[in-house]
Write an enzyme that holds these catalytic residues in place. Structure first.
Site, PDB file in Angstrom:
ATOM      1  N   GLN A 245      36.306   9.906  18.654  1.00 13.92           N
ATOM      2  CA  GLN A 245      35.105   9.118  18.911  1.00 13.92           C
ATOM      3  C   GLN A 245      34.935   8.000  17.874  1.00 13.92           C
ATOM      4  O   GLN A 245      35.108   8.216  16.678  1.00 13.92           O
ATOM      5  CB  GLN A 245      33.881  10.043  18.936  1.00 13.92           C
TER       6      GLN A 245
ATOM      7  N   HIS B 154      35.530   5.555  23.039  1.00 13.45           N
ATOM      8  CA  HIS B 154      35.854   6.960  22.785  1.00 13.45           C
ATOM      9  C   HIS B 154      37.064   7.338  23.646  1.00 13.45           C
ATOM     10  O   HIS B 154      37.146   6.969  24.816  1.00 13.45           O
ATOM     11  CB  HIS B 154      34.695   7.880  23.185  1.00 13.45           C
TER      12      HIS B 154
ATOM     13  N   GLY C 171      29.838   4.814  18.012  1.00 14.41           N
ATOM     14  CA  GLY C 171      29.176   5.913  18.714  1.00 14.41           C
ATOM     15  C   GLY C 171      28.068   6.531  17.876  1.00 14.41           C
ATOM     16  O   GLY C 171      27.173   7.199  18.385  1.00 14.41           O
TER      17      GLY C 171
ATOM     18  N   CYS D 236      28.182  10.493  25.589  1.00 12.83           N
ATOM     19  CA  CYS D 236      29.148   9.420  25.839  1.00 12.83           C
ATOM     20  C   CYS D 236      30.555   9.939  26.137  1.00 12.83           C
ATOM     21  O   CYS D 236      31.217   9.469  27.065  1.00 12.83           O
ATOM     22  CB  CYS D 236      29.156   8.444  24.673  1.00 12.83           C
TER      23      CYS D 236
ATOM     24  N   ARG E 178      35.396  12.330  14.789  1.00 12.49           N
ATOM     25  CA  ARG E 178      35.100  10.903  14.564  1.00 12.49           C
ATOM     26  C   ARG E 178      36.344  10.263  13.962  1.00 12.49           C
ATOM     27  O   ARG E 178      36.934  10.812  13.009  1.00 12.49           O
ATOM     28  CB  ARG E 178      33.922  10.774  13.595  1.00 12.49           C
TER      29      ARG E 178
ATOM     30  N   PRO F 292      58.117  -5.535  -2.226  1.00 14.46           N
ATOM     31  CA  PRO F 292      59.187  -4.976  -1.380  1.00 14.46           C
ATOM     32  C   PRO F 292      59.717  -3.627  -1.884  1.00 14.46           C
ATOM     33  O   PRO F 292      60.540  -2.995  -1.219  1.00 14.46           O
ATOM     34  CB  PRO F 292      60.276  -6.045  -1.432  1.00 14.46           C
TER      35      PRO F 292
HETATM   36  P1  NAP Z   1      21.212   2.611  16.420  1.00 16.44           P
HETATM   37  O1  NAP Z   1      22.243   1.544  16.490  1.00 16.44           O
HETATM   38  O2  NAP Z   1      21.069   3.350  15.132  1.00 16.44           O
HETATM   39  O3  NAP Z   1      19.808   1.961  16.829  1.00 16.44           O
HETATM   40  C1  NAP Z   1      18.609   2.702  16.956  1.00 16.44           C
HETATM   41  C2  NAP Z   1      17.458   1.971  16.307  1.00 16.44           C
HETATM   42  O4  NAP Z   1      17.621   1.919  14.897  1.00 16.44           O
HETATM   43  C3  NAP Z   1      17.300   0.508  16.660  1.00 16.44           C
HETATM   44  O5  NAP Z   1      16.699   0.376  17.909  1.00 16.44           O
HETATM   45  C4  NAP Z   1      16.410  -0.023  15.545  1.00 16.44           C
HETATM   46  O6  NAP Z   1      15.047   0.240  15.861  1.00 16.44           O
HETATM   47  C5  NAP Z   1      16.802   0.872  14.375  1.00 16.44           C
HETATM   48  N1  NAP Z   1      17.565   0.207  13.312  1.00 16.44           N
HETATM   49  C6  NAP Z   1      17.376   0.416  11.999  1.00 16.44           C
HETATM   50  N2  NAP Z   1      18.238  -0.305  11.275  1.00 16.44           N
HETATM   51  C7  NAP Z   1      18.991  -1.005  12.135  1.00 16.44           C
HETATM   52  C8  NAP Z   1      20.051  -1.948  11.980  1.00 16.44           C
HETATM   53  N3  NAP Z   1      20.510  -2.293  10.763  1.00 16.44           N
HETATM   54  N4  NAP Z   1      20.609  -2.477  13.075  1.00 16.44           N
HETATM   55  C9  NAP Z   1      20.171  -2.133  14.295  1.00 16.44           C
HETATM   56  N5  NAP Z   1      19.176  -1.243  14.509  1.00 16.44           N
HETATM   57  C10 NAP Z   1      18.575  -0.683  13.435  1.00 16.44           C
HETATM   58  O7  NAP Z   1      21.459   3.735  17.511  1.00 16.44           O
HETATM   59  P2  NAP Z   1      22.361   3.687  18.847  1.00 16.44           P
HETATM   60  O8  NAP Z   1      23.764   3.987  18.518  1.00 16.44           O
HETATM   61  O9  NAP Z   1      22.038   2.464  19.623  1.00 16.44           O
HETATM   62  O10 NAP Z   1      21.848   5.003  19.604  1.00 16.44           O
HETATM   63  C11 NAP Z   1      20.566   5.054  20.240  1.00 16.44           C
HETATM   64  C12 NAP Z   1      20.494   6.358  21.043  1.00 16.44           C
HETATM   65  O11 NAP Z   1      21.505   6.342  22.043  1.00 16.44           O
HETATM   66  C13 NAP Z   1      20.753   7.624  20.193  1.00 16.44           C
HETATM   67  O12 NAP Z   1      19.938   8.654  20.653  1.00 16.44           O
HETATM   68  C14 NAP Z   1      22.204   7.933  20.462  1.00 16.44           C
HETATM   69  O13 NAP Z   1      22.494   9.293  20.298  1.00 16.44           O
HETATM   70  C15 NAP Z   1      22.319   7.505  21.918  1.00 16.44           C
HETATM   71  N6  NAP Z   1      23.685   7.145  22.324  1.00 16.44           N
HETATM   72  C16 NAP Z   1      24.425   6.332  21.523  1.00 16.44           C
HETATM   73  C17 NAP Z   1      25.704   5.971  21.936  1.00 16.44           C
HETATM   74  C18 NAP Z   1      26.572   5.061  21.102  1.00 16.44           C
HETATM   75  O14 NAP Z   1      27.738   4.874  21.470  1.00 16.44           O
HETATM   76  N7  NAP Z   1      26.096   4.495  20.001  1.00 16.44           N
HETATM   77  C19 NAP Z   1      26.199   6.445  23.151  1.00 16.44           C
HETATM   78  C20 NAP Z   1      25.395   7.256  23.952  1.00 16.44           C
HETATM   79  C21 NAP Z   1      24.134   7.591  23.521  1.00 16.44           C
HETATM   80  P3  NAP Z   1      13.857  -0.804  15.581  1.00 16.44           P
HETATM   81  O15 NAP Z   1      14.281  -2.145  16.112  1.00 16.44           O
HETATM   82  O16 NAP Z   1      12.690  -0.231  16.311  1.00 16.44           O
HETATM   83  O17 NAP Z   1      13.718  -0.807  14.088  1.00 16.44           O
END
Ligand code: NAP
Length: 372
Positions: free
Chosen positions: A162, A275, A166, A135, A268, A194
């Protein structure tokens, strides 16, 4: 109709991907299927009045029915499922937000405003693996595209700021919970007193360090602090996030390894979304502010040049202003008073959930839909 499987749709990136696909009518003309690693058979999103039932994201048979799979589920999922699908004989296209396969020789990193020619070449060559870039790097390259096209960059030092989102959905909730934990322990008297502010500062510092502060996901307080390490420790002084800077920049641009040296620190910060990157650029020649503005502004439609003055920078070059926008801000351009070399500073600010994650994925889907 093209069968498109979407995995990770409720995560941080997946939620924004869905929002953008709805805004751009990307669901017209595809047959969408939603998968889950945790609640197969449960309710998925409602699109155009249709409530989708979730399929099992671990079922190779169900996934193999897809022509195109978009996954925002994460690297562990990719590492487990992609090889198993290929082993099963699947011939479809895999579009991924995770970093796991970015440097795989079969993969093309996608950022079409910057490397559309590489993407088209990859599709023509039969490449089936398309991965969104890191990102921070993606947003910096979006801002700097005009300088890249003019072959002006000799090296870059990239210092990132970041946001919590993220790191994913659970992390951004934790930052907000940390903020709430502090507020809950402050009385109106303490906030409005104050007299000397020192007692308030000391109490908040104690709360930040308290063992009640919610830190399960980040492992450290982020509210009122920073975390100076992102991703794993490579053991050579670099984090993996910092290593990605040079490796991915050159791969995205289709350049031999190390052509443009890139290094820095990835930090972070307690920002919700967006970011930022303070970049020191060694250019191959002097560039005036007017030329810089013309180069960056004319490179693609999603860059917003912010003049290097206090008023414009404070108003326009901030996560608060840019969150939710497809415009990547670039400003703070100045020649650095270090020596006579053409060394310049810039600050880029962009929404890492849009151009830094979801937008290249949905655009890649459309590139493929127009080709297959
Ligand atoms: P994330 O929010 O942690 O979501 C990933 C998965 O976690 C969800 O699809 C869901 O899968 C599960 N999950 C478990 N508990 C959750 C909850 N309380 N709320 C939502 N989802 C939950 O990850 P992400 O940030 O989207 O990142 C996904 C990928 O993209 C990673 O490889 C990351 O490195 C990459 N990435 C992220 C960003 C960013 O800015 N965040 C930017 C570029 C690339 P289920 O529905 O199957 O349970």
């Amino acid at each position: 109709m093209t069968q498109v499987g979407i995995i990770g749709w409720r995560g941080m990136v997946g939620s924004v991907l869905l929002q953008r696909m709805l805004e751009e009518n990307d669901f017209n003309g595809i047959s969408a299927h939603f998968f889950s690693t945790s609640s197969a058979g449960g309710h998925g999103p409602v699109i155009d009045g249709i409530r989708y039932t979730l399929k099992d994201a671990h079922s190779i048979e169900a996934l193999a029915e897809m022509d195109i799979i978009i996954t925002c589920q994460g690297g562990e999922y990719t590492k487990a499922i992609y090889p198993a699908l290929l082993e099963y004989g699947w011939k479809g296209y895999w579009i991924d937000a995770a970093s796991a396969l970015r440097m795989d020789e079969r993969a093309c990193i996608i950022l079409d405003p910057v490397n559309r020619k590489n993407i088209d070449r990859a599709v023509n060559d039969g490449i089936k693996l398309f991965v969104g870039g890191n990102c921070s790097i993606t947003l910096s390259l979006m801002g700097l595209a005009g300088l890249i096209n003019a072959d002006l960059i000799e090296w870059m030092s990239v210092m990132t700021y970041q946001s919590a989102s993220g790191a994913g959905a659970k992390h951004v909730r934790e930052l907000i919970a940390q903020s709430a934990y502090i507020s809950q322990h402050l009385s109106p008297d303490e906030l409005e007193n104050p007299g000397s502010v020192l007692p308030l500062v000391n109490k908040v510092s104690e709360l930040i360090r308290s063992d009640k502060m919610p830190i399960d996901n980040f492992g450290a307080p982020l509210m009122g602090s920073i975390i100076p390490w992102i991703d794993s420790d490579l053991g050579d002084g670099n984090s993996r996030e910092e290593w990605k800077g040079e490796a991915e920049t050159n791969k995205i641009l289709g350049l031999p390894v190390g052509t443009i040296p890139v290094n820095g620190l990835c930090i972070r910060v307690g920002v919700i979304r967006c970011h930022s990157a303070a970049i020191t650029l060694k250019l191959k020649r002097e560039v005036s502010e007017a030329e810089f503005e013309a180069l960056v502004t004319h490179s693609h439609p999603w860059v917003n040049y912010v003049p290097n003055n206090k008023e414009a920078s404070v108003a326009q070059l901030t996560p608060a202003h840019i969150s939710g926008s497809l415009q990547v801000g670039i400003g703070r351009f100045k020649k650095m008073a270090l020596n006579n070399d053409p060394i310049y500073s810039v600050l880029t600010v962009g929404d890492q959930l849009l151009w830094g994650a979801a937008e290249p994925l949905r655009r890649m889907l459309n590139i493929l839909l127009n080709r297959i």
